[in-house]
Design a protein around this motif. Structure first.
Motif, PDB file in Angstrom:
ATOM      1  N   LEU A  35     -25.735 -91.888 -20.348  1.00 29.76           N
ATOM      2  CA  LEU A  35     -26.556 -91.408 -21.463  1.00 29.76           C
ATOM      3  C   LEU A  35     -26.575 -92.507 -22.510  1.00 29.76           C
ATOM      4  N   HIS A  36     -27.735 -93.081 -22.739  1.00 27.43           N
ATOM      5  CA  HIS A  36     -27.861 -94.286 -23.556  1.00 27.43           C
ATOM      6  C   HIS A  36     -28.694 -93.950 -24.792  1.00 27.43           C
ATOM      7  N   TYR A  37     -28.197 -94.338 -25.963  1.00 27.91           N
ATOM      8  CA  TYR A  37     -28.937 -94.016 -27.189  1.00 27.91           C
ATOM      9  C   TYR A  37     -28.643 -95.039 -28.279  1.00 27.91           C
ATOM     10  N   GLY A  38     -29.205 -94.784 -29.460  1.00 30.73           N
ATOM     11  CA  GLY A  38     -29.121 -95.786 -30.519  1.00 30.73           C
ATOM     12  C   GLY A  38     -28.068 -95.464 -31.557  1.00 30.73           C
ATOM     13  N   VAL A  60     -24.806 -81.888 -14.559  1.00 31.03           N
ATOM     14  CA  VAL A  60     -24.926 -83.349 -14.461  1.00 31.03           C
ATOM     15  C   VAL A  60     -23.758 -83.980 -15.223  1.00 31.03           C
ATOM     16  N   GLU A  61     -22.981 -84.810 -14.542  1.00 27.98           N
ATOM     17  CA  GLU A  61     -21.881 -85.510 -15.182  1.00 27.98           C
ATOM     18  C   GLU A  61     -22.439 -86.730 -15.914  1.00 27.98           C
ATOM     19  N   PHE A  62     -21.888 -87.063 -17.077  1.00 27.78           N
ATOM     20  CA  PHE A  62     -22.405 -88.266 -17.747  1.00 27.78           C
ATOM     21  C   PHE A  62     -21.313 -88.998 -18.506  1.00 27.78           C
ATOM     22  N   ILE A  63     -21.503 -90.300 -18.616  1.00 31.04           N
ATOM     23  CA  ILE A  63     -20.744 -91.061 -19.598  1.00 31.04           C
ATOM     24  C   ILE A  63     -21.770 -91.596 -20.581  1.00 31.04           C
ATOM     25  N   GLU A  64     -21.319 -92.059 -21.739  1.00 28.52           N
ATOM     26  CA  GLU A  64     -22.330 -92.428 -22.715  1.00 28.52           C
ATOM     27  C   GLU A  64     -22.116 -93.796 -23.327  1.00 28.52           C
ATOM     28  N   LEU A  65     -23.225 -94.363 -23.763  1.00 30.84           N
ATOM     29  CA  LEU A  65     -23.193 -95.647 -24.458  1.00 30.84           C
ATOM     30  C   LEU A  65     -24.239 -95.610 -25.558  1.00 30.84           C
ATOM     31  N   GLY A  75     -25.833-108.330 -25.484  1.00 29.92           N
ATOM     32  CA  GLY A  75     -24.410-107.989 -25.440  1.00 29.92           C
ATOM     33  C   GLY A  75     -24.167-106.556 -24.990  1.00 29.92           C
ATOM     34  N   LEU A  76     -24.931-105.630 -25.557  1.00 28.65           N
ATOM     35  CA  LEU A  76     -24.740-104.220 -25.209  1.00 28.65           C
ATOM     36  C   LEU A  76     -25.177-103.955 -23.772  1.00 28.65           C
ATOM     37  N   VAL A  77     -26.174-104.694 -23.329  1.00 24.69           N
ATOM     38  CA  VAL A  77     -26.635-104.549 -21.943  1.00 24.69           C
ATOM     39  C   VAL A  77     -25.503-104.948 -20.978  1.00 24.69           C
ATOM     40  N   TYR A  78     -24.806-106.040 -21.278  1.00 23.13           N
ATOM     41  CA  TYR A  78     -23.665-106.432 -20.444  1.00 23.13           C
ATOM     42  C   TYR A  78     -22.640-105.299 -20.371  1.00 23.13           C
ATOM     43  N   LYS A  79     -22.400-104.707 -21.528  1.00 24.26           N
ATOM     44  CA  LYS A  79     -21.425-103.614 -21.600  1.00 24.26           C
ATOM     45  C   LYS A  79     -21.880-102.434 -20.734  1.00 24.26           C
ATOM     46  N   GLY A  80     -23.179-102.108 -20.829  1.00 20.60           N
ATOM     47  CA  GLY A  80     -23.730-101.005 -20.040  1.00 20.60           C
ATOM     48  C   GLY A  80     -23.613-101.267 -18.538  1.00 20.60           C
ATOM     49  N   ILE A  81     -23.841-102.494 -18.148  1.00 25.95           N
ATOM     50  CA  ILE A  81     -23.767-102.840 -16.720  1.00 25.95           C
ATOM     51  C   ILE A  81     -22.346-102.597 -16.199  1.00 25.95           C
ATOM     52  N   GLU A  82     -21.362-103.066 -16.982  1.00 23.39           N
ATOM     53  CA  GLU A  82     -19.956-102.831 -16.631  1.00 23.39           C
ATOM     54  C   GLU A  82     -19.677-101.350 -16.439  1.00 23.39           C
TER      55      GLU A  82
END
Lengths: 390, 390
Positions: A35-38, A60-65, A75-82
């Motif tokens: 779950l990705h948001y601002g 639905v199971e989720f983790i969030e960023l 930078g945040l995209v790298y974190k999301g990929i991890e």
């Protein structure tokens, strides 16, 4: 008209309360998602809680960023990929505007790419159609059109390069668009969104491709609608009907269908991207500054196209004996439209001076000329920045 | 604007020579197909041979079923279903116009339906989204929009009932659209196609749904384009650019995207279907007769919508103090447009008299009223047929 292929399989779920279906819809594609948001706005508005409830109800199971900023950062995209890799994520749900969706697309491709995701963005269009985790969206800011498009733009905060990538695999599998979610937007952000969608229409409209009358008419209808509806929101940010029309227009003008068979331009976007990368201004505000300057610089390339634009979009009713007067009036009307919705039209208004013009123009044209209506080189870009100064 | 869902995954391959890709494209979905077409024109034009070559080159096995007539008949659909079942067909390739594509859709659903396929058509909308074999098309007549739509219309030649079905599973997986394939059409068939696509736009335009400004503008742009471009083909049937614009407009106005969020009408189509079922006239010619009569009968339902139509689509420039004069002038202009492209505007021109009016009106309204702009009952339909008489 040119040959073309068109394929846009995003399912659009549009209207009041539709965001409450998100869990059920996600469940068709995935059991575990990111779950990705601002920033805080999705939490303040209550949207975050409603999304979480819907996901929980559907199992639905989720983790969030969270934490996506405007001009979304690598930078945040790298974190999301991890995060996605560690947690075997199956789909990314972007809840937000174009920045959040573009960031999700970067993450989605990065998970499937065996290398640095920035290669895909920085590859000057040699990596196309990079596979991705499926993307889904709940759109909260009509603007970027990323909710149905195959595009994503990221900023490398270290090099200050802001650049885009394109892949059919990042077209969202579904996008939920509830105009009510726009009620709490700051007015300035609404205006920036309107400017962005108008720009997406103009980037397609200004072409040297001949015999594209039908899409010309559709693009003119889109521009007129955006121009007529945008200012209504200045007076009432809770106007459902206007938001609904604006929101739908924002998708229509950027899902690709109105540009079929035409060469598109995109110089103004490239020129603007440097401004928002260096000065971190809102993309829509950069466009309201760059576009009038671009028009002044390029109109001689195709006077008739600009007369058509002036007459059919801006209702300029002056003698055809003086085309320059028609075109000047039309640019004035465009500027006046931007002012009416609260946007700047000159760099000096937002305290940007000429210091970086040369360096920015160099970066814009680092690998090739930009634009197709008129192909622009480094010196042309400097001139356009200068026309935008005051 | 109403809530809506939109999903249109047909891949469009548009432009010169594109039909030569058909084998390669089909191969992505199927190894063994039914090649479905109409009369001799695809053979005479050389298209048939090119399609067969392309299929052979790609290693696609096919059996064939020609003989689709205009107002496609249930009998041939039964035959197609048999053929597909006997031969384990995996996809149906329709090469032709709306009749061939609609027939293919009937066959495709019939193969997957455990019962009489006519149930799906004659079920008065209770069977929705019937699964189907995948459909693909090479379009040769821009008109029906069936190349991207979820719709199909068949005629039961025994009962003279002509009726439609709708299923998301019959949206073609791909449609190849090469404007050059239209060069050999008879002019009358071109005109009927233009009339059909104009009708598809008007059926969506006339709505009581409020606050649909953006799609109003897109529909007006579409109508103006069709009205401006149609007559150009009367003078030159080998005009690639005009065909390209017309062909693309025909898909755009019927792939559903311009009707989103609006209640649509469709009374004129229902009223026309009886005419073409009973008298076997071309659908487009039936529409050029029915639509002006329908306008005369219903305009009082929403005078402002008709003024907007007159002003924005037909450029009527008369005083707003006399709305009836504006609307009369607009209907005259519509009739004059139909005449200009060679279509009839009265039943008497094609030797149809009032004998069947009552019986046809009864069949049109057998299960419910028709239309939404104004809901029409049996007696209303009789009046509309009478207005269409001479």
């Amino acid at each position: 008209m040119r040959n073309f292929e068109y394929y846009s399989p995003t399912k659009i779920i549009f209207g009041k309360d539709t965001h409450k279906q998100v869990g059920e819809e996600v469940k068709k594609y995935a059991n575990k998602i990111l779950l990705h948001y601002g920033g805080g706005s999705v939490k303040k508005s209550g949207l975050y809680d409603q999304v979480v409830n819907s996901l929980n109800e559907a199992g639905v199971e989720f983790i969030e960023l969270g934490g996506v900023q405007s001009n979304p950062k690598l930078g945040l995209v790298y974190k999301g990929i991890e995060l996605c890799k560690e947690n075997n994520i199956e789909l990314i749900l972007a809840v937000g505007g174009g920045s959040v969706i573009d960031s999700a697309k970067g993450i989605g491709m990065g998970v499937k790419y065996d290398g640095d995701v920035w290669d895909i963005y920085n590859s000057h269009k040699t990596i196309r159609d990079q596979p991705s985790l499926p993307i889904a969206t709940i759109l909260t800011i009509p603007a970027a059109g990323s909710e149905t498009s195959p595009n994503t733009v990221l900023t490398n905060e270290k090099t200050l390069i802001k650049t885009g990538a394109m892949s059919k695999y990042v077209r969202p599998v579904f996008s939920i668009m509830n105009p009510e979610l726009c009620y709490t937007l700051p007015k300035y952000q609404m205006a920036c969104g309107v400017s962005d969608m108008l720009a997406h229409t103009m980037e397609r409209y200004f072409t040297n491709t001949e015999a594209v009358d039908y899409s010309d008419r559709l693009l003119e209808a889109s521009m007129k609608s955006i121009i007529n509806m945008g200012p209504k929101l200045v007076y009432n940010m809770q106007d459902y009907d206007t938001w609904a029309n604006i929101m739908w227009a924002g998708s229509m003008v950027h899902n690709g269908i109105l540009g079929m068979g035409r060469e598109e331009d995109w110089a103004s976007h490239d020129i603007e991207h440097q401004l928002s990368a260096v000065y971190n201004i809102a993309h829509g505000a950069g466009l309201s500054i760059v576009f009038p300057a671009w028009m002044k610089y390029v109109y001689k390339q195709n006077i008739n196209k600009f007369i058509q634009f002036a007459v059919k979009v801006w209702d300029v009713d002056l003698s055809y004996e003086n085309p320059e007067a028609i075109i000047s009036e039309c640019i004035l009307r465009a500027e006046s439209f931007y002012k009416k919705i609260g946007l700047p039209i000159r760099l000096s208004e937002i305290d940007i001076d000429g210091t970086e013009f040369k360096a920015m123009a160099k970066r814009v044209t680092e690998f090739s000329t930009v634009g197709n209506f008129k192909k622009l080189e480094e010196e042309d870009i400097v001139q356009i920045y200068k026309l935008a100064l005051k």
